[in-house]
Design a protein around this motif. Structure first.
Motif, mmCIF file in Angstrom:
data_model
loop_
_atom_site.group_PDB
_atom_site.id
_atom_site.type_symbol
_atom_site.label_atom_id
_atom_site.label_comp_id
_atom_site.label_asym_id
_atom_site.label_seq_id
_atom_site.Cartn_x
_atom_site.Cartn_y
_atom_site.Cartn_z
ATOM 1 N N ILE A 253 56.265 -1.795 -39.101
ATOM 2 C CA ILE A 253 55.216 -0.788 -39.219
ATOM 3 C C ILE A 253 54.033 -1.368 -39.990
ATOM 4 C CG2 ILE A 253 54.682 1.542 -40.045
ATOM 5 C CD1 ILE A 253 57.851 1.877 -40.194
ATOM 6 N N TYR B 42 64.014 0.000 -45.713
ATOM 7 C CA TYR B 42 62.572 -0.188 -45.533
ATOM 8 C C TYR B 42 62.105 -1.283 -46.487
ATOM 9 C CZ TYR B 42 62.449 3.936 -42.598
ATOM 10 O OH TYR B 42 62.655 4.826 -41.572
ATOM 11 N N THR C 82 48.390 8.965 -44.818
ATOM 12 C CA THR C 82 47.975 7.943 -45.775
ATOM 13 C C THR C 82 47.163 8.640 -46.855
ATOM 14 O OG1 THR C 82 47.909 6.233 -44.064
ATOM 15 C CG2 THR C 82 46.754 5.774 -46.114
ATOM 16 N N TYR D 214 61.759 10.786 -45.576
ATOM 17 C CA TYR D 214 60.482 10.100 -45.665
ATOM 18 C C TYR D 214 60.587 8.867 -46.559
ATOM 19 C CZ TYR D 214 59.077 14.666 -43.967
ATOM 20 O OH TYR D 214 58.988 15.822 -43.225
ATOM 21 N N ILE E 105 55.968 7.469 -44.204
ATOM 22 C CA ILE E 105 56.656 7.127 -42.960
ATOM 23 C C ILE E 105 57.774 8.142 -42.719
ATOM 24 C CG2 ILE E 105 58.051 5.387 -41.765
ATOM 25 C CD1 ILE E 105 56.629 3.283 -43.549
ATOM 26 N N ASP E 106 57.810 8.703 -41.516
ATOM 27 C CA ASP E 106 58.898 9.584 -41.109
ATOM 28 C C ASP E 106 60.083 8.705 -40.691
ATOM 29 O OD1 ASP E 106 60.658 11.334 -39.779
ATOM 30 O OD2 ASP E 106 59.006 12.638 -39.177
ATOM 31 N N THR E 107 61.209 8.838 -41.386
ATOM 32 C CA THR E 107 62.336 7.947 -41.116
ATOM 33 C C THR E 107 63.066 8.281 -39.817
ATOM 34 O OG1 THR E 107 63.860 9.315 -42.443
ATOM 35 C CG2 THR E 107 62.676 7.541 -43.581
ATOM 36 N N VAL F 31 50.757 -1.130 -42.238
ATOM 37 C CA VAL F 31 50.237 -0.198 -43.248
ATOM 38 C C VAL F 31 48.897 -0.710 -43.766
ATOM 39 C CG1 VAL F 31 52.530 0.594 -43.944
ATOM 40 C CG2 VAL F 31 51.494 -1.348 -45.134
ATOM 41 N N HIS G 190 60.297 6.329 -37.572
ATOM 42 C CA HIS G 190 59.610 5.194 -38.204
ATOM 43 C C HIS G 190 58.111 5.178 -37.900
ATOM 44 C CE1 HIS G 190 63.749 4.137 -38.716
ATOM 45 N NE2 HIS G 190 63.910 3.776 -37.446
ATOM 46 N N LYS G 191 57.516 6.371 -37.855
ATOM 47 C CA LYS G 191 56.083 6.494 -37.602
ATOM 48 C C LYS G 191 55.339 6.887 -38.878
ATOM 49 C CE LYS G 191 56.492 5.865 -33.115
ATOM 50 N NZ LYS G 191 56.003 4.623 -32.459
ATOM 51 N N VAL G 192 54.109 6.363 -39.012
ATOM 52 C CA VAL G 192 53.245 6.753 -40.130
ATOM 53 C C VAL G 192 52.689 8.144 -39.850
ATOM 54 C CG1 VAL G 192 51.103 6.255 -41.371
ATOM 55 C CG2 VAL G 192 52.644 4.380 -40.710
ATOM 56 N N THR H 245 51.338 5.201 -48.072
ATOM 57 C CA THR H 245 51.640 5.461 -46.675
ATOM 58 C C THR H 245 52.941 6.256 -46.586
ATOM 59 O OG1 THR H 245 50.571 3.407 -45.981
ATOM 60 C CG2 THR H 245 52.100 4.418 -44.429
#
Length: 344
Positions: free
Chosen positions: A28, A5, A70, A45, A60-62, A30, A65-67, A58
């Motif tokens: 992604i 990342y 925050t 994460y 991010i779920d690995t 941010v 790859h979604k946020v 922020t």
């Protein structure tokens, strides 16, 4: 499967590289200008810290790859150099985030529900945060020229329990794997302080090179390597004696460094766009690898197979294969990449 990342300060984004194929697989967006990244110990994460007043983290779920969250924190500014603005406990439950403004503090976030659980006032200019191997304490060096202290926070209570007089304005701190000593680089004083964690006192001051900045400790805790930016050298400190036993000449201004997990090699990013490879057994440079424009920081995969080098001015990441010490791929990312984190 492992992912890199990359925080893109100029692009307000995070680029994701799949280490299996060394290709970009996601980008992604941010909030704010990202300056630091850290991955949870289980790799599920990635936390991205962005500059601003206020700043934000922020999450991010690995997996996809979604946020997913925050979290607002206080004032965050770019340190202009790679450093540890976040730390996470080894069980992954508590995330510690620096407010690196002049009236700095530490924000403590519960990663289970992303709530701010505490704010620890430091009244100093914090430059980094490191948690002890047993998760009991967080150590925060102070970069101010007047308040030359290292603050110790007890993680159980999130209270300041000690302020240790230090040898100068400090930007970087590392703790030995056994949790016995903290080594603190004092930039303008050209030395390194050694703190005995058991008593929270400086027990030695080690003279190193000019403009001492980042440092790294080998996995066995035997050696501390200190970047001396202005004289293009690395000082090697033996932790059994707290003395410099070798000085490694690089010929280029070093900027950041990372040791392999097996402790055999040290990779040093140089401002001129090269990476020096040092063998820790001999403290000798065994290879110099050409990377990109203004190589800024780097990370190494958990299996020690690849080194990923962030090149700020060319908006790309160079991939070095450690077996050959050759660049095997170049991955384009966002504008002004400044930090990276790699999942296990």
């Amino acid at each position: 499967m492992s992912f890199v990342y990359v925080a893109n300060f100029g692009g307000m984004s995070v680029s994701v590289i799949d280490t299996k194929v060394n290709r970009l697989v996601a980008n992604i967006q941010v909030q704010g200008l990202p300056v630091a990244t850290i991955v949870s110990p289980n790799g599920q994460y990635c936390y991205v810290l962005s500059q601003g007043v206020p700043g934000n983290v922020t999450v991010i779920d690995t997996k996809d790859h979604k946020v997913i969250a925050t979290i607002q924190v206080r004032s965050v500014s770019s340190p202009g150099q790679p450093t540890s603005l976040m730390a996470i406990t080894h069980d992954g439950q508590w995330l510690y985030v620096l407010d690196n403004s002049i009236s700095g503090n530490v924000t403590v976030i519960d990663t289970k529900d992303y709530r701010v659980m505490a704010t620890v006032q430091l009244n100093a200019f914090p430059s980094a945060i490191v948690i002890t191997p047993d998760d009991q304490f967080a150590y925060v060096p102070n970069a101010s020229g007047t308040d030359r202290i290292v603050t110790v926070i007890e993680t159980k209570t999130n209270q300041v329990i000690s302020q240790i007089r230090n040898g100068g304005p400090a930007s970087f701190l590392k703790i030995t794997p056994d949790g016995r000593y903290a080594y603190v680089s004092n930039e303008t004083n050209n030395n390194v302080s050694v703190i005995d964690i058991k008593v929270n006192q400086v027990i030695a001051t080690v003279a190193v090179g000019v403009n001492a900045l980042p440092l790294e400790i080998t996995a066995d805790g035997q050696f501390v390597y200190v970047v001396n930016r202005d004289d293009a050298t690395i000082s090697v400190i033996d932790t059994s004696t707290h003395q410099v036993i070798s000085t490694v000449e690089l010929g280029d201004s070093p900027f950041s460094l990372k040791a392999t997990a097996d402790g055999r090699y040290l990779y040093v990013v140089n401002r001129g766009g090269t990476v020096s490879v040092i063998e820790t057994r001999t403290h000798q440079v065994i290879a110099t690898v050409r990377a990109g424009s203004f190589s800024f920081t780097l990370g190494i995969t958990a299996d020690d197979r690849y080194v990923y080098v962030v090149n700020r001015d060319s908006a790309m990441v160079s991939v070095i294969e450690t077996k050959t010490n050759q660049v095997i791929s170049t991955v384009g990312v966002g504008l002004v990449p400044t930090a990276l984190a790699i999942t296990p």
